[in-house]
Design an enzyme around this catalytic site. Structure first.
Site, PDB file in Angstrom:
ATOM      1  N   CYS A  94       0.799  -1.231   0.000  1.00  0.00           N
ATOM      2  CA  CYS A  94       0.000   0.000   0.000  1.00  0.00           C
ATOM      3  C   CYS A  94       0.832   1.283   0.000  1.00  0.00           C
ATOM      4  O   CYS A  94       1.417   1.609  -1.029  1.00  0.00           O
ATOM      5  CB  CYS A  94      -1.007  -0.046   1.135  1.00  0.00           C
ATOM      6  N   ARG A 131     -12.578   6.634  -1.643  1.00  0.00           N
ATOM      7  CA  ARG A 131     -11.452   5.734  -1.366  1.00  0.00           C
ATOM      8  C   ARG A 131     -11.800   4.347  -1.890  1.00  0.00           C
ATOM      9  O   ARG A 131     -12.965   3.972  -1.981  1.00  0.00           O
ATOM     10  CB  ARG A 131     -11.174   5.665   0.145  1.00  0.00           C
ATOM     11  N   HIS A 195      -3.653  -5.565   2.289  1.00  0.00           N
ATOM     12  CA  HIS A 195      -3.369  -5.753   3.707  1.00  0.00           C
ATOM     13  C   HIS A 195      -4.100  -7.035   4.101  1.00  0.00           C
ATOM     14  O   HIS A 195      -4.680  -7.711   3.280  1.00  0.00           O
ATOM     15  CB  HIS A 195      -3.951  -4.621   4.553  1.00  0.00           C
TER      16      HIS A 195
END
Ligand code: GLN
Length: 255
Positions: A94, A131, A195
């Site tokens: 990320c 997002r 993640h």
């Protein structure tokens, strides 16, 4: 045999327990009887290109990336470039992934210059932009296996021709929510938005990276199989949360 891991910015870039990736590498290597050493390199601390077989960088928000970016380039950059060119594995997640590219344009503030280890650029469309958040399932391009995880990023990443995607998005957003690519690979350098942390739920990928990291000093190594039933169940559950029904015998390694 020993495996040496260098964890970069463990205190600064550690979103969603990204350090769990390092813990997974350590345990899975130890379970095979390997000696494992973990070094840490924080802001201002240089790294020795020959001191580690695998370098790991986790995720962080724009604020942390602003601190890490100049340090990555000025303090650690040449060593990381040299290590990667010599076959060391680099895995970045990320925020760390974005900084391995040429540049990251954050939601606001100046553009952050990246390391350029991966041929890609990332642009955050601005504070009001949607997002890219949620559970994600990716089909690995090299072997067709599944990677599961969780993503949460504002930045949209576009790959150049010198980086291949790590995989194709089955469910979720991936690099930019448009071209269905996820992550990037160039030689032994890997970047991903996943993640989860990534490696506890994708045990086969952890083992692939261990084998690759060992290759430079120990040649071709085969790792004894482990009983990964629990990890595989976690992966199936994570895929289900992303709306993807996975049959263990089709999508994931046998338990
Ligand atoms: N700050 C970056 C973005 O939002 C990375 C976030 C992260 O590491 N989760 O795009």
């Amino acid at each position: 045999m020993d495996l040496r891991i260098c964890h970069l910015y463990p205190d600064l870039l550690n979103l969603y327990g990204d350090r769990g990736n390092v813990a997974t590498l350590v345990r899975r290597a130890q379970w095979r009887g390997l000696d494992v050493h973990v070094l840490e390199a924080r802001l201002g601390e240089a790294v020795d290109p020959g001191a580690a077989d695998l370098f790991f960088i986790g995720g962080g928000e724009d604020r942390q990336q602003r601190l890490a970016a100049p340090d990555l380039r000025a303090v650690k950059g040449s060593a990381l470039r040299e290590a990667a060119a010599d076959g060391a594995v680099v895995l970045a997640v990320c925020g760390g992934y974005q900084l391995l590219g040429h540049a990251y344009r954050p939601a606001d503030g100046p553009v952050l210059e990246g390391l350029g280890l991966l041929d890609l650029e990332t642009v955050h469309p601005g504070p009001g932009a949607r997002r890219l958040i949620g559970n994600i399932v990716v089909r690995d391009l090299a072997g067709g296996r599944l990677l599961v995880g969780f993503e949460n990023h504002g930045g949209r990443t576009r790959l150049g021709s010198a980086a291949a995607p790590l995989g194709t998005v089955v469910a979720g957003f991936g690099n930019n929510g448009e071209d269905r690519t996820e992550g990037a690979v160039a030689g032994t350098v890997y970047g991903t938005y996943l993640h989860g942390p990534l490696l506890p739920k994708n045990a086969w990928f952890a083992d692939q990276l261990i084998v690759l990291a060992l290759r430079r000093r120990w040649g071709d190594v085969t790792l004894a199989p482990l009983s990964d039933a629990e990890e595989d169940r976690a992966a199936v559950a994570a895929a289900a949360r992303a709306g993807v029904r996975v049959r263990l015998d089709l999508g994931l390694p046998d338990p």
